[in-house]
Design a protein around this motif. Structure first.
Motif, PDB file in Angstrom:
ATOM      1  N   GLY A 111      58.194  12.742  39.306  1.00 29.00           N
ATOM      2  CA  GLY A 111      57.674  12.392  37.996  1.00 29.00           C
ATOM      3  C   GLY A 111      56.422  13.164  37.598  1.00 29.00           C
ATOM      4  N   VAL A 112      55.900  13.980  38.498  1.00 29.64           N
ATOM      5  CA  VAL A 112      54.719  14.784  38.187  1.00 29.64           C
ATOM      6  C   VAL A 112      55.183  16.207  37.915  1.00 29.64           C
ATOM      7  CG1 VAL A 112      52.522  15.680  39.032  1.00 29.64           C
ATOM      8  CG2 VAL A 112      53.225  13.348  39.609  1.00 29.64           C
ATOM      9  N   ASP A 113      55.007  16.652  36.682  1.00 29.74           N
ATOM     10  CA  ASP A 113      55.433  18.001  36.317  1.00 29.74           C
ATOM     11  C   ASP A 113      54.407  19.056  36.695  1.00 29.74           C
ATOM     12  OD1 ASP A 113      57.827  17.095  35.145  1.00 29.74           O
ATOM     13  OD2 ASP A 113      56.784  16.654  33.266  1.00 29.74           O
ATOM     14  N   GLN A 114      53.132  18.694  36.577  1.00 28.40           N
ATOM     15  CA  GLN A 114      52.080  19.656  36.855  1.00 28.40           C
ATOM     16  C   GLN A 114      50.780  18.929  37.185  1.00 28.40           C
ATOM     17  OE1 GLN A 114      50.413  22.141  33.588  1.00 28.40           O
ATOM     18  NE2 GLN A 114      51.164  23.869  34.818  1.00 28.40           N
ATOM     19  N   VAL A 115      50.052  19.476  38.141  1.00 23.69           N
ATOM     20  CA  VAL A 115      48.730  18.974  38.481  1.00 23.69           C
ATOM     21  C   VAL A 115      47.723  19.958  37.898  1.00 23.69           C
ATOM     22  CG1 VAL A 115      47.117  18.440  40.333  1.00 23.69           C
ATOM     23  CG2 VAL A 115      49.542  17.895  40.603  1.00 23.69           C
ATOM     24  N   VAL A 116      46.797  19.456  37.111  1.00 25.89           N
ATOM     25  CA  VAL A 116      45.788  20.302  36.476  1.00 25.89           C
ATOM     26  C   VAL A 116      44.421  19.948  37.059  1.00 25.89           C
ATOM     27  CG1 VAL A 116      44.726  21.018  34.309  1.00 25.89           C
ATOM     28  CG2 VAL A 116      47.154  20.407  34.357  1.00 25.89           C
ATOM     29  N   LEU A 117      43.837  20.895  37.767  1.00 26.86           N
ATOM     30  CA  LEU A 117      42.494  20.718  38.312  1.00 26.86           C
ATOM     31  C   LEU A 117      41.509  21.198  37.259  1.00 26.86           C
ATOM     32  CD1 LEU A 117      43.143  22.142  41.873  1.00 26.86           C
ATOM     33  CD2 LEU A 117      42.794  19.747  41.266  1.00 26.86           C
ATOM     34  N   CYS A 118      40.784  20.281  36.663  1.00 29.01           N
ATOM     35  CA  CYS A 118      39.827  20.612  35.604  1.00 29.01           C
ATOM     36  C   CYS A 118      38.494  20.975  36.250  1.00 29.01           C
ATOM     37  CB  CYS A 118      39.665  19.448  34.634  1.00 29.01           C
ATOM     38  SG  CYS A 118      41.181  19.026  33.781  1.00 29.01           S
ATOM     39  N   THR A 119      38.391  22.227  36.647  1.00 32.86           N
ATOM     40  CA  THR A 119      37.194  22.696  37.345  1.00 32.86           C
ATOM     41  C   THR A 119      37.100  24.206  37.267  1.00 32.86           C
ATOM     42  OG1 THR A 119      36.012  22.689  39.457  1.00 32.86           O
ATOM     43  CG2 THR A 119      38.399  22.840  39.559  1.00 32.86           C
ATOM     44  N   ARG A 120      35.888  24.689  37.441  1.00 33.40           N
ATOM     45  CA  ARG A 120      35.658  26.126  37.548  1.00 33.40           C
ATOM     46  C   ARG A 120      35.281  26.496  38.972  1.00 33.40           C
ATOM     47  NH1 ARG A 120      31.486  27.649  32.924  1.00 33.40           N
ATOM     48  NH2 ARG A 120      32.185  29.736  33.431  1.00 33.40           N
ATOM     49  N   GLY A 136      51.649  28.352  42.232  1.00 29.37           N
ATOM     50  CA  GLY A 136      52.554  28.728  41.150  1.00 29.37           C
ATOM     51  C   GLY A 136      52.076  28.185  39.822  1.00 29.37           C
ATOM     52  N   HIS A 137      52.983  27.497  39.132  1.00 29.49           N
ATOM     53  CA  HIS A 137      52.641  26.831  37.873  1.00 29.49           C
ATOM     54  C   HIS A 137      52.600  25.319  38.078  1.00 29.49           C
ATOM     55  CE1 HIS A 137      52.918  30.450  35.395  1.00 29.49           C
ATOM     56  NE2 HIS A 137      53.873  30.806  36.234  1.00 29.49           N
ATOM     57  N   ARG A 138      52.796  24.891  39.320  1.00 27.31           N
ATOM     58  CA  ARG A 138      52.836  23.456  39.651  1.00 27.31           C
ATOM     59  C   ARG A 138      51.430  22.860  39.765  1.00 27.31           C
ATOM     60  NH1 ARG A 138      56.252  19.170  39.667  1.00 27.31           N
ATOM     61  NH2 ARG A 138      55.948  17.870  41.470  1.00 27.31           N
ATOM     62  N   VAL A 139      50.521  23.577  40.422  1.00 26.03           N
ATOM     63  CA  VAL A 139      49.120  23.171  40.515  1.00 26.03           C
ATOM     64  C   VAL A 139      48.301  24.305  39.903  1.00 26.03           C
ATOM     65  CG1 VAL A 139      47.203  22.524  42.009  1.00 26.03           C
ATOM     66  CG2 VAL A 139      49.523  21.857  42.635  1.00 26.03           C
ATOM     67  N   VAL A 140      47.593  24.009  38.838  1.00 26.02           N
ATOM     68  CA  VAL A 140      46.824  25.024  38.122  1.00 26.02           C
ATOM     69  C   VAL A 140      45.378  24.570  37.966  1.00 26.02           C
ATOM     70  CG1 VAL A 140      48.851  25.838  36.864  1.00 26.02           C
ATOM     71  CG2 VAL A 140      47.404  24.093  35.833  1.00 26.02           C
ATOM     72  N   MET A 141      44.517  25.527  37.628  1.00 24.82           N
ATOM     73  CA  MET A 141      43.117  25.213  37.354  1.00 24.82           C
ATOM     74  C   MET A 141      42.863  25.391  35.863  1.00 24.82           C
ATOM     75  SD  MET A 141      41.045  27.018  40.486  1.00 24.82           S
ATOM     76  CE  MET A 141      39.455  26.705  39.749  1.00 24.82           C
ATOM     77  N   LEU A 142      42.091  24.468  35.291  1.00 28.73           N
ATOM     78  CA  LEU A 142      41.713  24.559  33.884  1.00 28.73           C
ATOM     79  C   LEU A 142      40.208  24.722  33.783  1.00 28.73           C
ATOM     80  CD1 LEU A 142      42.098  24.311  30.802  1.00 28.73           C
ATOM     81  CD2 LEU A 142      41.970  21.820  31.107  1.00 28.73           C
ATOM     82  N   ASP A 143      39.796  25.841  33.224  1.00 23.10           N
ATOM     83  CA  ASP A 143      38.385  26.079  32.913  1.00 23.10           C
ATOM     84  C   ASP A 143      38.187  25.537  31.503  1.00 23.10           C
ATOM     85  OD1 ASP A 143      35.982  27.092  31.977  1.00 23.10           O
ATOM     86  OD2 ASP A 143      36.315  29.108  32.764  1.00 23.10           O
ATOM     87  N   ARG A 144      37.623  24.340  31.421  1.00 26.37           N
ATOM     88  CA  ARG A 144      37.467  23.680  30.117  1.00 26.37           C
ATOM     89  C   ARG A 144      36.437  24.366  29.239  1.00 26.37           C
ATOM     90  NH1 ARG A 144      36.381  17.599  31.139  1.00 26.37           N
ATOM     91  NH2 ARG A 144      34.739  18.556  32.356  1.00 26.37           N
ATOM     92  N   THR A 147      46.944  30.180  36.863  1.00 30.79           N
ATOM     93  CA  THR A 147      48.076  29.933  37.756  1.00 30.79           C
ATOM     94  C   THR A 147      47.881  30.797  39.002  1.00 30.79           C
ATOM     95  OG1 THR A 147      49.379  31.686  36.748  1.00 30.79           O
ATOM     96  CG2 THR A 147      49.613  29.464  35.802  1.00 30.79           C
ATOM     97  N   GLU A 148      48.832  30.735  39.906  1.00 30.49           N
ATOM     98  CA  GLU A 148      48.705  31.487  41.159  1.00 30.49           C
ATOM     99  C   GLU A 148      48.510  32.991  40.938  1.00 30.49           C
ATOM    100  OE1 GLU A 148      50.960  31.709  45.470  1.00 30.49           O
ATOM    101  OE2 GLU A 148      51.593  30.234  43.991  1.00 30.49           O
TER     102      GLU A 148
END
Length: 69
Positions: free
Chosen positions: A23-32, A42-50, A57-58
């Motif tokens: 049920g989890v499509d993507q994990v977004v780590l909101c961090t720099r 890949g595109h499954r666990v990504v980082m978001l620079d807010r 992505t990887e």
């Protein structure tokens, strides 16, 4: 009371736990935080620079820091 864990530890643990969860499509780590780039998968666990509104992505992590995740 001494702090035993840092926020990055909790974020990495959560990313690992939920990356393969149903049920989890993507994990977004909101961090720099550069050290959390090792969690990107890949595109499954990504980082978001807010601040800059950039998702990494990887392949982005490899291009930016020159190391595979």
């Amino acid at each position: 009371m001494a702090r035993r864990y840092e926020t990055d530890d909790a974020l990495a643990t959560g990313a690992h736990k939920f990356a393969g969860a149903r049920g989890v499509d993507q994990v977004v780590l909101c961090t720099r935080a550069k050290d959390l780039a090792q969690c990107v998968c890949g595109h499954r666990v990504v980082m978001l620079d807010r601040v800059n509104d950039v998702v990494s992505t990887e392949p982005d992590v490899e291009a930016k820091w020159g190391v595979p995740t």
